[in-house]
Design a protein around this motif. Structure first.
Motif, PDB file in Angstrom:
ATOM      1  N   ASN A 156       1.253  -1.134  -0.382  1.00 32.42           N
ATOM      2  CA  ASN A 156      -0.302   0.106   0.104  1.00 32.42           C
ATOM      3  C   ASN A 156       0.752   0.995   0.264  1.00 32.42           C
ATOM      4  N   THR A 157       2.035   1.596   0.725  1.00 32.20           N
ATOM      5  CA  THR A 157       2.714   2.263   0.826  1.00 32.20           C
ATOM      6  C   THR A 157       3.483   3.047  -0.382  1.00 32.20           C
ATOM      7  N   GLU A 188       0.844   4.300  -2.763  1.00 28.12           N
ATOM      8  CA  GLU A 188       1.248   5.238  -2.064  1.00 28.12           C
ATOM      9  C   GLU A 188       1.654   6.535  -2.992  1.00 28.12           C
ATOM     10  N   GLU A 245       2.817   6.903  -6.989  1.00 28.29           N
ATOM     11  CA  GLU A 245       1.975   8.593  -7.662  1.00 28.29           C
ATOM     12  C   GLU A 245       2.509   9.569  -8.055  1.00 28.29           C
TER      13      GLU A 245
END
Length: 454
Positions: free
Chosen positions: A138-139, A142, A145
């Motif tokens: 998930n990191t 994130e 992006e």
């Protein structure tokens, strides 16, 4: 029977579910320091690359599902001490800091592995990440992006899959590794050369035979990776340097390899009675070399975890060992490998030879007939098959599973040459390419002249 389980990913989940089903009367307590269980970390690159849209599909169990089996799962609890002689453990709630003691009749250690993190100068900078668990993934998504320049350190399976995913997402990507070839543990040079060219053709920069010396940054965030061979712009760095077994809890209590991998017998028993281990925390019996080795793979983990449950009361089903069989898809190339590479066999002191074939996998009169490259490594004296590697635009990777079984059963190249495979023009030729490899390694026969002289 009180069963304590430390860690709940591949091996842990398999051990827990099977123990609960086989021994419904057992009191099973699971200690997991993370906030999730059973995450398929091999799917991280698929998630990062957007091929997997729903990350929940990468989980195959949950505390709720385990509770339905009567299992007490203590999430966010880290076991901080184990006494295998007294059969006690101490755990800490990582949220509240509260500590608790517990006892067990049987202990299952499935603590897995953790990424190797060298102490580079500048490692404290933001946007230098690991790639191991769900929270890491998930990191990465994130941070990616806003990232334009991504550097991946480590050219094993995870690193290579990630650089492809980042490139497909429009990033400028650099892959750094201290070795001279990518995927060198799995593939010989014929295959790595082709894969390296494929990556470069897609715009990925390779910085091989270079060691990271430091990270540089601005305003607390990484901006550059400096190596022994150059400097690379980076606003996101992923460290995929390798893994080591997470086994400090049992240090000096059970037998281990020098790297800390727990040694188990064929029934998943450690050297301490009633203590079992499985998965990335322990060594496996490696059939090509006939000795224990550290080969962290999900397939090994789920098999070993299942066997723990089967052998918890008494030795029942033995482990057949592993060939370290694996596969990877890089762009249009389907690649798979099992056992020893030719270089690895020689590094083990084995007098090895190899045969490599390149042919169309099915008849040329078919509308398509993709080329397959197959290399089979074997021991010269015994002719025993030691390993194999395959690459093709067609998905023929299941053939490596066949070679894996051949290695497990100690088959020879002569047997591979004449083993029975079906023929159907949609799928193969009258001589399957596995047969062809075996035929290519057959020794010459005596001539008529030699026979007459005898």
């Amino acid at each position: 029977m009180k069963v304590a389980v430390i860690g709940c990913t591949h091996a842990g989940t398999a051990a827990i579910v099977n123990t609960a089903k086989l021994y419904p009367e057992a009191q099973i307590t699971v200690y997991e320091r993370n906030d999730n269980i059973s995450f398929l970390s091999c799917g991280i690159a698929l998630y990062v690359g957007g091929m997997v849209q729903n990350p929940q599909e990468l989980f195959y169990s949950s505390p709720e599902q385990l509770a339905e089996l009567g299992v007490d799962t203590k999430m966010r609890h880290e076991v901080i001490a184990v006494d295998t002689d007294r059969k006690t453990l101490r755990a800490r709630n990582v949220v509240t800091g509260e500590e608790m003691d517990d006892t067990f009749d049987k202990l299952i250690v499935t603590t897995g592995s953790w990424p190797i993190i060298p102490k580079f100068e500048g490692s404290e900078l933001d946007n230098i990440l690991l790639s191991k668990n769900y929270n890491h993934s998930n990191t990465i998504i994130e941070k990616a992006e806003k990232a334009k320049h991504v550097v991946v350190v480590g050219a094993g399976y995870i690193g290579v899959e990630l650089v492809e995913a980042f490139q497909l997402n429009g990033k400028q990507v650099t892959l750094i590794d201290a070795e001279e070839r990518i995927l060198n543990k799995y593939l010989d040079v014929e295959f790595t050369e082709a894969t390296e060219k494929n990556l470069q053709d897609h715009g990925i920069r390779l910085a091989l035979q270079e060691k990271v010396t430091r990270f540089e940054g601005k305003d607390g965030k990484v901006t550059k990776v400096v190596t022994t061979g150059g400097e690379y712009e980076a606003d996101l760095v992923i460290l995929c340097i390798g893994f080591r077994p997470n086994t400090e809890l049992l240090k000096d209590q059970v037998n281990m390899l020098p790297n800390g991998a727990i040694v188990v017998n064929q029934y998943m028993e450690t050297s301490k009675k009633d203590v079992y281990a499985a998965g990335d925390s322990c060594a496996v019996f490696y059939n090509p070399t006939q000795k224990p080795a550290y080969i962290p793979l999900a397939t090994n983990a789920v098999r070993m975890g299942t066997l723990v449950a089967r052998n918890l009361i008494k030795p029942t089903v033995s482990y057949m060992g592993t060939q370290g069989t694996s596969g990877i898809k890089i762009y249009e190339d389907n690649i798979a490998a099992t056992g020893l590479t030719e270089l690895a066999a020689k590094a083990e002191g084995i007098d090895a030879d190899a045969v490599t074939i390149r042919e169309n996998y099915r008849p040329e009169f078919m509308p398509t007939h993709e080329l397959v490259t197959l290399k089979v490594v074997f021991e010269k004296g015994t002719r025993r098959i030691l390993g194999a590697q395959l690459m093709s635009k067609a998905d023929l990777t299941q053939s490596i599973n066949t070679i894996s079984v051949c290695i497990q059963n100690k088959m020879t190249m002569e047997q591979l040459a004449f083993v029975d495979f079906f023929f159907q023009p949609h799928y193969n030729k009258p001589w399957n390419f596995l047969n062809t490899a075996g035929l290519g390694a057959l020794p010459p026969v005596p001539s008529v002249k030699q026979f007459v002289q005898v």
